[in-house]
Design a protein around this motif. Structure first.
Motif, short mmCIF file in Angstrom:
data_model
loop_
_atom_site.label_atom_id
_atom_site.label_comp_id
_atom_site.label_asym_id
_atom_site.label_seq_id
_atom_site.Cartn_x
_atom_site.Cartn_y
_atom_site.Cartn_z
N ARG A 126 16.69 27.63 -20.68
CA ARG A 126 15.51 26.76 -20.68
C ARG A 126 15.97 25.31 -20.66
N PRO A 127 15.29 24.45 -19.90
CA PRO A 127 15.68 23.04 -19.83
C PRO A 127 15.34 22.31 -21.13
N LEU A 128 16.12 21.30 -21.46
CA LEU A 128 15.95 20.59 -22.72
C LEU A 128 14.60 19.87 -22.83
N HIS A 129 13.95 19.57 -21.71
CA HIS A 129 12.76 18.74 -21.75
C HIS A 129 11.45 19.49 -21.53
N ALA A 130 11.52 20.80 -21.26
CA ALA A 130 10.29 21.46 -20.81
C ALA A 130 10.03 22.82 -21.43
N CYS A 131 10.51 23.04 -22.63
CA CYS A 131 10.22 24.28 -23.34
C CYS A 131 10.31 24.01 -24.83
N SER A 132 9.44 24.61 -25.62
CA SER A 132 9.41 24.30 -27.05
C SER A 132 10.73 24.62 -27.74
N CYS A 133 11.36 25.74 -27.38
CA CYS A 133 12.61 26.13 -28.05
C CYS A 133 13.70 25.10 -27.80
N GLN A 153 18.11 15.81 -14.35
CA GLN A 153 17.70 17.13 -14.80
C GLN A 153 16.27 17.17 -15.33
N LEU A 154 15.57 16.06 -15.35
CA LEU A 154 14.19 16.06 -15.84
C LEU A 154 13.27 16.54 -14.72
N ARG A 155 13.50 17.75 -14.34
CA ARG A 155 12.76 18.35 -13.23
C ARG A 155 11.31 18.59 -13.61
N GLN A 156 10.42 18.40 -12.66
CA GLN A 156 9.00 18.65 -12.89
C GLN A 156 8.66 20.08 -12.48
N TYR A 157 8.19 20.85 -13.45
CA TYR A 157 7.82 22.24 -13.19
C TYR A 157 6.32 22.39 -12.95
N THR A 158 5.52 21.61 -13.67
CA THR A 158 4.07 21.58 -13.48
C THR A 158 3.63 20.13 -13.61
N GLU A 159 2.35 19.88 -13.45
CA GLU A 159 1.84 18.52 -13.61
C GLU A 159 1.91 18.04 -15.05
N HIS A 160 2.19 18.96 -15.98
CA HIS A 160 2.26 18.60 -17.40
C HIS A 160 3.70 18.35 -17.88
N THR A 161 4.68 18.57 -17.04
CA THR A 161 6.08 18.40 -17.44
C THR A 161 6.40 16.92 -17.67
N ILE A 162 7.11 16.64 -18.74
CA ILE A 162 7.57 15.28 -19.02
C ILE A 162 8.82 15.01 -18.18
N THR A 163 8.77 13.97 -17.36
CA THR A 163 9.89 13.66 -16.48
C THR A 163 10.44 12.26 -16.71
N ASN A 164 9.90 11.55 -17.68
CA ASN A 164 10.33 10.19 -17.98
C ASN A 164 11.07 10.17 -19.31
N ARG A 165 12.22 9.52 -19.35
CA ARG A 165 13.03 9.52 -20.56
C ARG A 165 12.29 8.90 -21.74
N GLU A 166 11.56 7.81 -21.51
CA GLU A 166 10.84 7.16 -22.60
C GLU A 166 9.74 8.06 -23.15
N ASP A 167 9.03 8.74 -22.26
CA ASP A 167 7.98 9.67 -22.71
C ASP A 167 8.60 10.83 -23.49
N LEU A 168 9.75 11.29 -23.04
CA LEU A 168 10.42 12.39 -23.72
C LEU A 168 10.89 11.96 -25.10
N ALA A 169 11.41 10.74 -25.21
CA ALA A 169 11.85 10.22 -26.51
C ALA A 169 10.67 10.16 -27.48
N ALA A 170 9.50 9.74 -26.99
CA ALA A 170 8.31 9.69 -27.84
C ALA A 170 7.88 11.09 -28.26
N GLU A 171 7.98 12.05 -27.35
CA GLU A 171 7.63 13.43 -27.67
C GLU A 171 8.55 13.99 -28.75
#
Length: 253
Positions: A126-133, A153-171
Protein backbone atom coordinates in the motif's frame (compact mmCIF):
# COMPACT_ATOMS: atom_id res chain seq x y z
CA UNK A 1 25.45 2.82 1.53
CA UNK A 2 26.94 -0.66 2.07
CA UNK A 3 25.86 -0.72 5.72
CA UNK A 4 22.39 0.56 4.84
CA UNK A 5 21.95 -2.29 2.36
CA UNK A 6 22.99 -4.87 4.93
CA UNK A 7 20.59 -3.44 7.51
CA UNK A 8 17.76 -3.39 4.97
CA UNK A 9 18.32 -7.08 4.16
CA UNK A 10 18.25 -7.95 7.87
CA UNK A 11 14.97 -6.03 8.23
CA UNK A 12 13.35 -7.90 5.35
CA UNK A 13 14.47 -11.31 6.58
CA UNK A 14 13.59 -10.49 10.18
CA UNK A 15 10.08 -9.41 9.27
CA UNK A 16 9.31 -12.34 7.00
CA UNK A 17 10.85 -14.97 9.25
CA UNK A 18 12.36 -16.62 6.18
CA UNK A 19 13.19 -14.95 2.88
CA UNK A 20 14.85 -15.73 -0.41
CA UNK A 21 17.12 -13.47 -2.44
CA UNK A 22 14.13 -12.93 -4.74
CA UNK A 23 12.07 -11.71 -1.74
CA UNK A 24 14.82 -9.25 -0.84
CA UNK A 25 15.07 -7.96 -4.41
CA UNK A 26 11.29 -7.53 -4.56
CA UNK A 27 11.44 -5.17 -1.58
CA UNK A 28 14.38 -3.16 -2.89
CA UNK A 29 16.18 -2.00 -6.01
CA UNK A 30 19.15 -4.29 -5.41
CA UNK A 31 20.34 -6.33 -8.39
CA UNK A 32 20.15 -10.06 -7.70
CA UNK A 33 23.95 -10.62 -7.79
CA UNK A 34 24.48 -7.79 -5.30
CA UNK A 35 21.73 -9.05 -2.99
CA UNK A 36 23.14 -12.58 -3.10
CA UNK A 37 26.66 -11.37 -2.28
CA UNK A 38 25.42 -9.29 0.65
CA UNK A 39 23.35 -12.19 1.97
CA UNK A 40 26.40 -14.44 1.85
CA UNK A 41 28.39 -11.83 3.78
CA UNK A 42 25.69 -11.83 6.47
CA UNK A 43 25.63 -15.64 6.58
CA UNK A 44 29.40 -15.82 6.99
CA UNK A 45 29.20 -13.38 9.92
CA UNK A 46 26.45 -15.37 11.65
CA UNK A 47 23.83 -12.64 11.31
CA UNK A 48 21.86 -14.78 8.86
CA UNK A 49 21.60 -18.55 8.44
CA UNK A 50 20.21 -20.82 5.75
CA UNK A 51 17.82 -23.42 7.24
CA UNK A 52 16.91 -24.60 3.73
CA UNK A 53 18.52 -24.19 0.36
CA UNK A 54 17.78 -20.76 -1.05
CA UNK A 55 16.01 -19.62 2.13
CA UNK A 56 17.50 -17.37 4.79
CA UNK A 57 16.56 -16.58 8.38
CA UNK A 58 17.96 -14.48 11.22
CA UNK A 59 21.13 -16.15 12.51
CA UNK A 60 21.88 -17.28 16.04
CA UNK A 61 24.41 -14.50 16.53
CA UNK A 62 21.86 -11.78 15.77
CA UNK A 63 19.20 -13.50 17.87
CA UNK A 64 21.60 -13.45 20.80
CA UNK A 65 22.14 -9.74 20.24
CA UNK A 66 18.47 -8.79 20.02
CA UNK A 67 16.93 -11.44 22.32
CA UNK A 68 13.60 -10.85 20.58
CA UNK A 69 11.54 -12.06 17.64
CA UNK A 70 9.72 -9.51 15.48
CA UNK A 71 9.10 -11.83 12.53
CA UNK A 72 5.73 -12.07 10.79
CA UNK A 73 4.98 -15.49 12.34
CA UNK A 74 5.77 -14.20 15.83
CA UNK A 75 3.49 -11.19 15.37
CA UNK A 76 0.66 -13.27 13.92
CA UNK A 77 0.75 -15.65 16.86
CA UNK A 78 -0.21 -12.76 19.14
CA UNK A 79 -2.20 -10.48 16.84
CA UNK A 80 -4.20 -12.83 14.57
CA UNK A 81 -6.56 -14.11 17.33
CA UNK A 82 -7.35 -10.55 18.41
CA UNK A 83 -8.15 -9.51 14.84
CA UNK A 84 -10.35 -12.60 14.38
CA UNK A 85 -12.40 -11.68 17.45
CA UNK A 86 -12.76 -8.09 16.25
CA UNK A 87 -13.85 -9.21 12.78
CA UNK A 88 -16.64 -11.31 14.27
CA UNK A 89 -17.66 -8.63 16.74
CA UNK A 90 -17.89 -5.81 14.19
CA UNK A 91 -18.81 -7.78 11.05
CA UNK A 92 -15.92 -6.30 9.04
CA UNK A 93 -12.49 -7.34 7.81
CA UNK A 94 -9.60 -6.47 10.14
CA UNK A 95 -6.00 -6.51 8.95
CA UNK A 96 -2.37 -6.38 10.06
CA UNK A 97 0.22 -4.33 8.17
CA UNK A 98 3.85 -3.41 8.59
CA UNK A 99 6.44 -1.16 6.99
CA UNK A 100 8.67 -2.89 4.45
CA UNK A 101 11.24 -0.58 2.89
CA UNK A 102 9.39 2.28 1.21
CA UNK A 103 5.94 0.66 1.27
CA UNK A 104 3.49 -0.67 3.82
CA UNK A 105 2.32 -4.23 3.26
CA UNK A 106 -0.92 -5.83 4.45
CA UNK A 107 0.22 -9.29 5.52
CA UNK A 108 -2.84 -10.76 7.25
CA UNK A 109 -6.61 -10.32 7.04
CA UNK A 110 -9.23 -11.66 9.46
CA UNK A 111 -12.79 -11.89 8.17
CA UNK A 112 -16.06 -12.34 10.09
CA UNK A 113 -17.53 -15.82 10.43
CA UNK A 114 -21.04 -14.57 11.17
CA UNK A 115 -22.40 -14.76 7.64
CA UNK A 116 -22.43 -10.98 7.19
CA UNK A 117 -21.28 -9.33 3.98
CA UNK A 118 -17.81 -7.76 4.15
CA UNK A 119 -15.08 -6.31 1.96
CA UNK A 120 -11.67 -8.01 1.84
CA UNK A 121 -8.81 -5.48 1.48
CA UNK A 122 -6.43 -7.95 -0.14
CA UNK A 123 -2.82 -8.75 0.73
CA UNK A 124 0.12 -6.69 -0.50
CA UNK A 125 1.73 -3.28 -0.80
CA UNK A 126 0.00 0.00 0.00
CA UNK A 127 1.33 3.49 -0.80
CA UNK A 128 2.31 5.72 2.12
CA UNK A 129 -0.14 8.47 1.15
CA UNK A 130 -3.32 6.66 0.16
CA UNK A 131 -4.28 3.97 2.66
CA UNK A 132 -5.10 4.18 6.37
CA UNK A 133 -2.64 1.44 7.36
CA UNK A 134 0.19 3.29 5.62
CA UNK A 135 -0.81 6.80 6.70
CA UNK A 136 -0.99 5.65 10.33
CA UNK A 137 2.65 4.53 10.12
CA UNK A 138 3.76 7.62 8.21
CA UNK A 139 2.11 9.85 10.82
CA UNK A 140 4.36 8.58 13.62
CA UNK A 141 7.42 8.37 11.37
CA UNK A 142 7.29 11.62 9.34
CA UNK A 143 10.89 11.11 8.23
CA UNK A 144 9.53 8.55 5.77
CA UNK A 145 8.10 11.41 3.75
CA UNK A 146 11.41 13.24 3.52
CA UNK A 147 13.06 10.46 1.57
CA UNK A 148 13.98 11.20 -2.00
CA UNK A 149 12.33 7.93 -2.96
CA UNK A 150 8.90 9.46 -2.27
CA UNK A 151 9.35 11.94 -5.10
CA UNK A 152 6.92 11.14 -7.87
CA UNK A 153 5.13 8.53 -5.74
CA UNK A 154 2.12 10.63 -4.71
CA UNK A 155 0.07 8.92 -7.36
CA UNK A 156 -3.59 9.81 -7.72
CA UNK A 157 -5.83 6.76 -7.48
CA UNK A 158 -9.19 8.55 -7.21
CA UNK A 159 -10.36 12.15 -7.05
CA UNK A 160 -10.03 11.91 -3.26
CA UNK A 161 -6.33 10.91 -3.20
CA UNK A 162 -3.97 13.40 -1.57
CA UNK A 163 -1.23 14.23 -4.08
CA UNK A 164 0.24 17.38 -2.53
CA UNK A 165 3.00 17.16 0.07
CA UNK A 166 1.63 20.07 2.13
CA UNK A 167 -1.87 18.57 2.19
CA UNK A 168 -0.40 15.21 3.18
CA UNK A 169 1.59 16.81 6.01
CA UNK A 170 -1.62 18.40 7.32
CA UNK A 171 -3.42 15.05 7.10
CA UNK A 172 -0.68 13.31 9.08
CA UNK A 173 -0.86 16.01 11.75
CA UNK A 174 -4.60 15.39 12.07
CA UNK A 175 -3.92 11.64 12.38
CA UNK A 176 -1.48 12.24 15.23
CA UNK A 177 -4.11 14.34 17.00
CA UNK A 178 -6.86 11.70 16.60
CA UNK A 179 -4.67 8.69 17.25
CA UNK A 180 -5.83 6.81 14.15
CA UNK A 181 -5.91 7.23 10.37
CA UNK A 182 -8.82 7.11 7.96
CA UNK A 183 -8.94 6.44 4.23
CA UNK A 184 -12.20 7.40 2.54
CA UNK A 185 -12.24 6.47 -1.15
CA UNK A 186 -8.61 7.59 -1.51
CA UNK A 187 -7.35 4.30 -2.91
CA UNK A 188 -10.54 2.89 -4.39
CA UNK A 189 -14.02 4.35 -4.83
CA UNK A 190 -16.65 3.13 -2.42
CA UNK A 191 -14.16 1.76 0.13
CA UNK A 192 -13.06 3.20 3.44
CA UNK A 193 -10.74 2.02 6.19
CA UNK A 194 -9.41 2.96 9.62
CA UNK A 195 -6.04 2.04 11.14
CA UNK A 196 -3.60 2.81 13.93
CA UNK A 197 -0.07 1.76 14.88
CA UNK A 198 0.64 -0.50 17.84
CA UNK A 199 2.85 2.17 19.45
CA UNK A 200 3.95 5.70 18.60
CA UNK A 201 7.66 4.89 18.90
CA UNK A 202 9.96 1.90 18.54
CA UNK A 203 9.21 -1.36 16.71
CA UNK A 204 5.45 -1.01 17.19
CA UNK A 205 5.40 2.26 15.24
CA UNK A 206 6.10 0.30 12.03
CA UNK A 207 3.17 -2.08 12.55
CA UNK A 208 -0.49 -1.13 12.15
CA UNK A 209 -3.86 -2.79 12.59
CA UNK A 210 -6.98 -1.68 10.79
CA UNK A 211 -10.46 -2.43 9.49
CA UNK A 212 -12.18 -1.84 6.18
CA UNK A 213 -15.74 -1.70 4.82
CA UNK A 214 -17.78 0.20 2.27
CA UNK A 215 -18.37 3.91 2.82
CA UNK A 216 -22.03 3.04 3.35
CA UNK A 217 -21.15 0.80 6.30
CA UNK A 218 -18.25 2.82 7.67
CA UNK A 219 -20.01 6.12 8.23
CA UNK A 220 -18.10 8.93 10.01
CA UNK A 221 -19.61 7.87 13.34
CA UNK A 222 -18.72 4.21 12.75
CA UNK A 223 -15.18 5.09 11.71
CA UNK A 224 -14.79 7.04 14.93
CA UNK A 225 -16.06 4.04 16.91
CA UNK A 226 -13.74 1.65 15.06
CA UNK A 227 -10.81 4.04 15.48
CA UNK A 228 -11.25 4.12 19.25
CA UNK A 229 -11.61 0.33 19.36
CA UNK A 230 -8.41 -0.10 17.33
CA UNK A 231 -6.57 2.26 19.69
CA UNK A 232 -7.59 0.11 22.66
CA UNK A 233 -6.61 -3.07 20.80
CA UNK A 234 -3.23 -1.60 19.91
CA UNK A 235 -2.51 -0.82 23.56
CA UNK A 236 -3.37 -4.36 24.61
CA UNK A 237 -1.29 -5.88 21.81
CA UNK A 238 1.71 -3.66 22.46
CA UNK A 239 1.64 -4.78 26.10
CA UNK A 240 1.46 -8.43 25.04
CA UNK A 241 4.40 -7.98 22.68
CA UNK A 242 6.45 -5.92 25.11
CA UNK A 243 6.44 -2.94 22.75
CA UNK A 244 5.67 -0.35 25.39
CA UNK A 245 6.39 3.29 24.62
CA UNK A 246 5.95 5.97 27.30
CA UNK A 247 2.16 6.07 27.00
CA UNK A 248 1.69 2.28 26.86
CA UNK A 249 3.89 1.68 29.90
CA UNK A 250 1.36 3.43 32.14
CA UNK A 251 -1.42 1.19 30.80
CA UNK A 252 0.56 -2.07 30.95
CA UNK A 253 1.75 -1.48 34.52
Amino acid sequence: MHLERLVFILEVVGQKGRATVADICAQSDLPKPTAYRLVQDLVSSGLLESPARGSFAIGKRLRRITLSDYSDPALLEVIAPVLANAASAYGAAFFLSRLRGHWVEILHVATPETGVSYLHPGIGKRPLHACSCAKAIAAVSPELLSRDELKGQLRQYTEHTITNREDLAAELEAIRAKGYAECVEELERGISSVATTLTKTGAGSTVSIGATASVRVFTPATRNKIGKALSEMSQELSCALGWNDADAERICA
